[in-house]
Write a protein that holds these residues in place. Structure first.
Motif, PDB file in Angstrom:
ATOM      1  N   GLU A  98       0.819  -1.193   0.000  1.00  0.00           N
ATOM      2  CA  GLU A  98       0.000   0.000   0.000  1.00  0.00           C
ATOM      3  C   GLU A  98       0.858   1.249   0.000  1.00  0.00           C
ATOM      4  O   GLU A  98       0.570   2.231  -0.686  1.00  0.00           O
ATOM      5  N   SER A  99       1.950   1.193   0.760  1.00  0.00           N
ATOM      6  CA  SER A  99       2.863   2.348   0.811  1.00  0.00           C
ATOM      7  C   SER A  99       3.481   2.599  -0.565  1.00  0.00           C
ATOM      8  O   SER A  99       3.570   3.740  -1.022  1.00  0.00           O
ATOM      9  N   GLN A 100       3.890   1.541  -1.245  1.00  0.00           N
ATOM     10  CA  GLN A 100       4.468   1.677  -2.581  1.00  0.00           C
ATOM     11  C   GLN A 100       3.450   2.229  -3.566  1.00  0.00           C
ATOM     12  O   GLN A 100       3.777   3.066  -4.405  1.00  0.00           O
ATOM     13  N   ARG A 101       2.203   1.782  -3.441  1.00  0.00           N
ATOM     14  CA  ARG A 101       1.169   2.272  -4.349  1.00  0.00           C
ATOM     15  C   ARG A 101       0.910   3.760  -4.130  1.00  0.00           C
ATOM     16  O   ARG A 101       0.762   4.533  -5.078  1.00  0.00           O
ATOM     17  N   ARG A 102       0.826   4.148  -2.863  1.00  0.00           N
ATOM     18  CA  ARG A 102       0.581   5.558  -2.562  1.00  0.00           C
ATOM     19  C   ARG A 102       1.732   6.431  -3.067  1.00  0.00           C
ATOM     20  O   ARG A 102       1.525   7.531  -3.573  1.00  0.00           O
ATOM     21  N   GLN A 103       2.941   5.905  -2.918  1.00  0.00           N
ATOM     22  CA  GLN A 103       4.102   6.660  -3.417  1.00  0.00           C
ATOM     23  C   GLN A 103       4.051   6.798  -4.935  1.00  0.00           C
ATOM     24  O   GLN A 103       4.380   7.859  -5.482  1.00  0.00           O
ATOM     25  N   ALA A 104       3.621   5.713  -5.613  1.00  0.00           N
ATOM     26  CA  ALA A 104       3.527   5.749  -7.074  1.00  0.00           C
ATOM     27  C   ALA A 104       2.467   6.752  -7.513  1.00  0.00           C
ATOM     28  O   ALA A 104       2.670   7.517  -8.467  1.00  0.00           O
ATOM     29  N   GLU A 105       1.314   6.769  -6.813  1.00  0.00           N
ATOM     30  CA  GLU A 105       0.259   7.740  -7.138  1.00  0.00           C
ATOM     31  C   GLU A 105       0.746   9.165  -6.897  1.00  0.00           C
ATOM     32  O   GLU A 105       0.454  10.069  -7.691  1.00  0.00           O
ATOM     33  N   PHE A 106       1.481   9.363  -5.816  1.00  0.00           N
ATOM     34  CA  PHE A 106       2.011  10.702  -5.487  1.00  0.00           C
ATOM     35  C   PHE A 106       2.960  11.165  -6.585  1.00  0.00           C
ATOM     36  O   PHE A 106       2.888  12.312  -7.061  1.00  0.00           O
ATOM     37  N   ALA A 107       3.859  10.254  -7.010  1.00  0.00           N
ATOM     38  CA  ALA A 107       4.836  10.606  -8.040  1.00  0.00           C
ATOM     39  C   ALA A 107       4.134  10.881  -9.382  1.00  0.00           C
ATOM     40  O   ALA A 107       4.509  11.814 -10.106  1.00  0.00           O
ATOM     41  N   GLU A 108       3.085  10.099  -9.693  1.00  0.00           N
ATOM     42  CA  GLU A 108       2.356  10.274 -10.957  1.00  0.00           C
ATOM     43  C   GLU A 108       1.651  11.630 -11.000  1.00  0.00           C
ATOM     44  O   GLU A 108       1.710  12.347 -12.009  1.00  0.00           O
ATOM     45  N   ARG A 109       1.011  12.011  -9.909  1.00  0.00           N
ATOM     46  CA  ARG A 109       0.315  13.295  -9.877  1.00  0.00           C
ATOM     47  C   ARG A 109       1.300  14.464  -9.867  1.00  0.00           C
ATOM     48  O   ARG A 109       1.041  15.513 -10.469  1.00  0.00           O
ATOM     49  N   THR A 110       2.414  14.259  -9.174  1.00  0.00           N
ATOM     50  CA  THR A 110       3.442  15.306  -9.161  1.00  0.00           C
ATOM     51  C   THR A 110       3.948  15.567 -10.574  1.00  0.00           C
ATOM     52  O   THR A 110       4.083  16.713 -11.007  1.00  0.00           O
ATOM     53  N   LYS A 111       4.225  14.482 -11.311  1.00  0.00           N
ATOM     54  CA  LYS A 111       4.718  14.624 -12.680  1.00  0.00           C
ATOM     55  C   LYS A 111       3.671  15.291 -13.578  1.00  0.00           C
ATOM     56  O   LYS A 111       3.998  16.101 -14.455  1.00  0.00           O
ATOM     57  N   LEU A 112       2.368  14.970 -13.348  1.00  0.00           N
ATOM     58  CA  LEU A 112       1.292  15.592 -14.122  1.00  0.00           C
ATOM     59  C   LEU A 112       1.332  17.108 -13.973  1.00  0.00           C
ATOM     60  O   LEU A 112       1.287  17.839 -14.967  1.00  0.00           O
ATOM     61  N   PHE A 113       1.439  17.598 -12.734  1.00  0.00           N
ATOM     62  CA  PHE A 113       1.442  19.038 -12.498  1.00  0.00           C
ATOM     63  C   PHE A 113       2.737  19.695 -13.000  1.00  0.00           C
ATOM     64  O   PHE A 113       2.714  20.813 -13.522  1.00  0.00           O
ATOM     65  N   MET A 114       3.847  18.956 -12.895  1.00  0.00           N
ATOM     66  CA  MET A 114       5.124  19.497 -13.374  1.00  0.00           C
ATOM     67  C   MET A 114       5.089  19.682 -14.887  1.00  0.00           C
ATOM     68  O   MET A 114       5.482  20.735 -15.410  1.00  0.00           O
ATOM     69  N   ASP A 115       4.609  18.668 -15.612  1.00  0.00           N
ATOM     70  CA  ASP A 115       4.622  18.717 -17.069  1.00  0.00           C
ATOM     71  C   ASP A 115       3.550  19.662 -17.620  1.00  0.00           C
ATOM     72  O   ASP A 115       3.799  20.451 -18.548  1.00  0.00           O
ATOM     73  N   ALA A 116       2.337  19.596 -17.045  1.00  0.00           N
ATOM     74  CA  ALA A 116       1.229  20.365 -17.601  1.00  0.00           C
ATOM     75  C   ALA A 116       1.292  21.839 -17.226  1.00  0.00           C
ATOM     76  O   ALA A 116       0.974  22.713 -18.045  1.00  0.00           O
ATOM     77  N   LEU A 117       1.727  22.131 -15.987  1.00  0.00           N
ATOM     78  CA  LEU A 117       1.701  23.513 -15.502  1.00  0.00           C
ATOM     79  C   LEU A 117       3.072  24.155 -15.449  1.00  0.00           C
ATOM     80  O   LEU A 117       3.198  25.311 -14.985  1.00  0.00           O
ATOM     81  N   ASP A 118       4.086  23.413 -15.899  1.00  0.00           N
ATOM     82  CA  ASP A 118       5.455  23.927 -15.909  1.00  0.00           C
ATOM     83  C   ASP A 118       5.878  24.381 -14.509  1.00  0.00           C
ATOM     84  O   ASP A 118       6.344  25.510 -14.281  1.00  0.00           O
ATOM     85  N   LEU A 119       5.715  23.464 -13.518  1.00  0.00           N
ATOM     86  CA  LEU A 119       6.074  23.757 -12.128  1.00  0.00           C
ATOM     87  C   LEU A 119       7.313  22.973 -11.748  1.00  0.00           C
ATOM     88  O   LEU A 119       7.625  21.936 -12.356  1.00  0.00           O
ATOM     89  N   ASP A 120       8.005  23.476 -10.716  1.00  0.00           N
ATOM     90  CA  ASP A 120       9.133  22.691 -10.219  1.00  0.00           C
ATOM     91  C   ASP A 120       8.588  21.576  -9.317  1.00  0.00           C
ATOM     92  O   ASP A 120       7.425  21.583  -8.907  1.00  0.00           O
ATOM     93  N   GLN A 169       4.650  18.962  -5.667  1.00  0.00           N
ATOM     94  CA  GLN A 169       4.421  18.085  -4.514  1.00  0.00           C
ATOM     95  C   GLN A 169       3.530  18.759  -3.473  1.00  0.00           C
ATOM     96  O   GLN A 169       2.728  18.100  -2.800  1.00  0.00           O
ATOM     97  N   LEU A 170       3.654  20.080  -3.337  1.00  0.00           N
ATOM     98  CA  LEU A 170       2.790  20.813  -2.421  1.00  0.00           C
ATOM     99  C   LEU A 170       1.319  20.662  -2.820  1.00  0.00           C
ATOM    100  O   LEU A 170       0.444  20.443  -1.982  1.00  0.00           O
ATOM    101  N   LEU A 171       1.051  20.789  -4.115  1.00  0.00           N
ATOM    102  CA  LEU A 171      -0.331  20.650  -4.596  1.00  0.00           C
ATOM    103  C   LEU A 171      -0.881  19.248  -4.323  1.00  0.00           C
ATOM    104  O   LEU A 171      -2.016  19.087  -3.857  1.00  0.00           O
TER     105      LEU A 171
END
Length: 590
Positions: free
Chosen positions: A402-424, A429-431
């Protein structure tokens, strides 16, 4: 064979003896005799004649009569059994005054052969009145003339039955007796469906056990037997009546020892509190012959439902276990809270966390690493029974998974905001840490919810939301272009309630017009679950990834049908009002 005074009473005695032996109404046997004698008379006087026989229930005397029905001249088909009104009047006029006129009723049938009503008719009996006739004749107009529908009845001499006629009569009687016996068996056992019955094994046929249940035979089919059970003729057996059906070969009584209801009924017999309704069995799940789970709840706070079912030193549950060939039974306390109930159902495994997806009917259970095999059980038995008990799909994972899955979801959403919104990475990760999972949430959320994030001011919020909206508009434009390339028509593109991404998904599945969309079922759009042999299977929906619920899908399809003129909006509103009224009545009763 002639029906003489010497053997008239013998007819009634025979009927009584057969009725006692077969445990049926003696009247049925007498009626069968009457039918057999009538057939014999027809073979003597003519098959086209309407010959009827009546056996006196006291004396056994058989009376043979010929019946002619008064019919419309244009509708007469059988001139031996039907007469027109003029002929009928002549026959009655010639016989008077030795004519008895009685009133009776005759059934009226519809085109499908169902009786719809009864109408009054007159019966003209061509004989001198007896004392009994005079009593029945009181109040009846004896001068009335025959009309269409009336009957003219005169006696004919009894017939002598030859060997062939006697054999035929015997077959008629046996057939009617068998039918009456089958009907009695069906009526006796149809009300015992859902109860436990005791019987004696008679024989085995192709793996099915034939059981003598007193006044009939029942079948315990191979798949309704507990796996390792074997029976010999003469063995006593207890089973649950699963079904009683009418079939050409007679009523078929089907038994089961593997049904969950069988175990529930056994507990009802062993636990007085269940029989009295103080304790209620909420659910039962079985792996017949191996293991079972039963969920119970007490309606009296002073009584422990589990303890009552177990009994002193396990005596009550042991009696059920012995009947089920050693089947291990877990008695689970039922709880209204699904998560608590599931934790109880997975006993003896310990559960760390439960996550419920009510819309999908799915549940995720997190257990410690050392509890995983216990929670799943041998060959998945424990989790399978818990799933049947709760009616939910259960996914079991360890805390580490479960911990690995949550980490994977966190990383996936972080990458979404980084790529789409041009964020660091830090800002993205804050979002995610604040619970934002999609661009739509960032673009259209109340700015106040973004301002609570440390280090973000109003200018940053405005810039962030503007970027999200720009990205969404570009995605919408591309999705709509793609849908049109696939053949999407304006009738569907302009239909309210569908986003460009939804239109693209529909076009990819060949749904390109409003007519195509209107023929869709709600579950085809929103997805759902299908239960087959106790196991739930996922049906993927075309719009499921856009979080379209079953109710929303149903409303969209109905709106499309209204727009096309397939459904009258007035009828739709009437149906909704009736449904609301029914719901209101149900609420008041509750």
């Amino acid at each position: 064979m002639a029906i003489t005074s010497a053997n008239q009473l013998e007819l009634l005695q025979t009927a009584e003896a057969v009725a006692r032996e077969k445990m049926i109404d003696p009247g049925v046997v007498v009626e069968a005799m009457e039918e057999s004698l009538a057939r014999a008379a027809k073979s003597r006087y003519g098959a086209d004649l309407d010959i009827r026989v009546k056996i006196d229930r006291k004396t056994g005397r058989a009376t043979f009569t010929r019946v002619r029905t008064v019919a419309d001249p244009e509708a007469i088909e059988n001139f031996q059994a039907e007469v027109d009104p003029d002929q009928a009047r002549q026959i009655v006029a010639q016989a008077r005054p030795e004519v008895v006129v009685l009133e009776a009723s005759a059934p009226v049938f519809d085109e499908e052969g169902n009786e719809v009503e009864r109408r009054k008719i007159h019966r003209f009996i061509l004989r001198a009145p007896t004392e009994t006739d005079r009593m029945l004749m009181e109040g009846v107009d004896q001068s009335v003339e025959p009309q269409v529908g009336d009957e003219i009845i005169d006696e004919v001499p009894p017939v002598e039955m030859g060997r062939i006629a006697a054999q035929s009569a015997k077959q008629v009687i046996l057939q009617r007796v068998r039918e009456a016996e089958r009907e009695r068996q069906y009526e006796e056992f149809k009300d015992r469906v859902g109860t436990i019955i005791n019987g004696i094994v008679k024989r085995e046929e192709y793996g099915n056990i034939i059981v003598d249940v007193g006044r009939g035979e029942a079948v315990l089919r191979r798949n309704d037997k507990i796996g390792r059970e074997s029976y010999r003729p003469g063995d006593r057996i207890r089973a649950w009546v699963k079904d009683v059906r009418r079939e050409n070969r007679g009523p078929q009584i089907f038994l089961s020892r593997t049904a969950p209801e069988f175990m529930a009924e056994l507990f009802k017999m062993e636990v007085p509190e269940i029989y009295d309704g103080i304790i209620e069995i909420k659910a039962v799940a079985r792996d017949p012959g191996s293991r079972a789970k039963i969920a119970v709840v007490s309606h009296d706070p002073s009584i422990d439902p589990v303890g009552a079912c177990v009994g002193m030193r396990g005596s009550r549950v042991q009696a059920v276990v012995n009947e089920l060939q050693g089947e291990r039974i877990d008695i689970i306390p039922w709880n209204e809270d699904q998560a608590t109930f599931l934790v109880n159902a997975l006993q003896p495994a310990e559960v760390s966390k439960v996550v419920i997806d009510e819309e999908a009917g799915k549940i995720e259970v997190v257990v410690p690493e050392d509890q995983l095999s216990l929670a799943i059980g041998r060959r998945g038995q424990n989790v399978r029974l818990a799933s049947q008990l709760t009616g939910l799909d259960i996914d079991i994972m360890t805390e580490e998974e479960e911990s690995q899955r949550r980490q994977a979801e966190f990383a996936e959403r972080t990458k979404l905001f980084m790529d789409a919104l041009d964020l660091d990475e830090f800002f993205a990760q804050l979002l995610v840490a604040e619970g934002f999972t999609s661009l739509e949430e960032v673009a259209y959320v109340d700015p106040e919810e973004l301002l609570v994030i440390e280090g973000i001011d109003e200018e940053t919020v405005a810039e962030l939301q503007a970027r999200a909206r720009d990205v969404l508009e570009e995605q919408n434009r591309k999705a709509l272009e793609r849908a049109r390339e696939l053949g999407l028509e304006d009738s569907l593109a302009e239909f309210p309630g569908l986003t460009p991404q939804m239109l693209e998904a529909l076009a990819e599945e060949g749904i390109k017009t409003l007519e195509d969309f209107a023929t869709c079922a709600d579950w085809e759009l929103a997805g759902g679950w299908t239960t087959v042999n106790g196991e739930r299977h996922k049906d993927e929906g075309i719009l499921e990834k856009f979080d379209v619920s079953l109710e929303e899908a149903q409303q969209l399809v109905m709106n499309a049908r209204v727009q096309l003129g397939w459904v009258d909006p007035a009828e739709l509103e009437t149906g909704e009002e009736e449904a609301e009224a029914v719901d209101g009545e149900a609420t008041e009763e509750a």
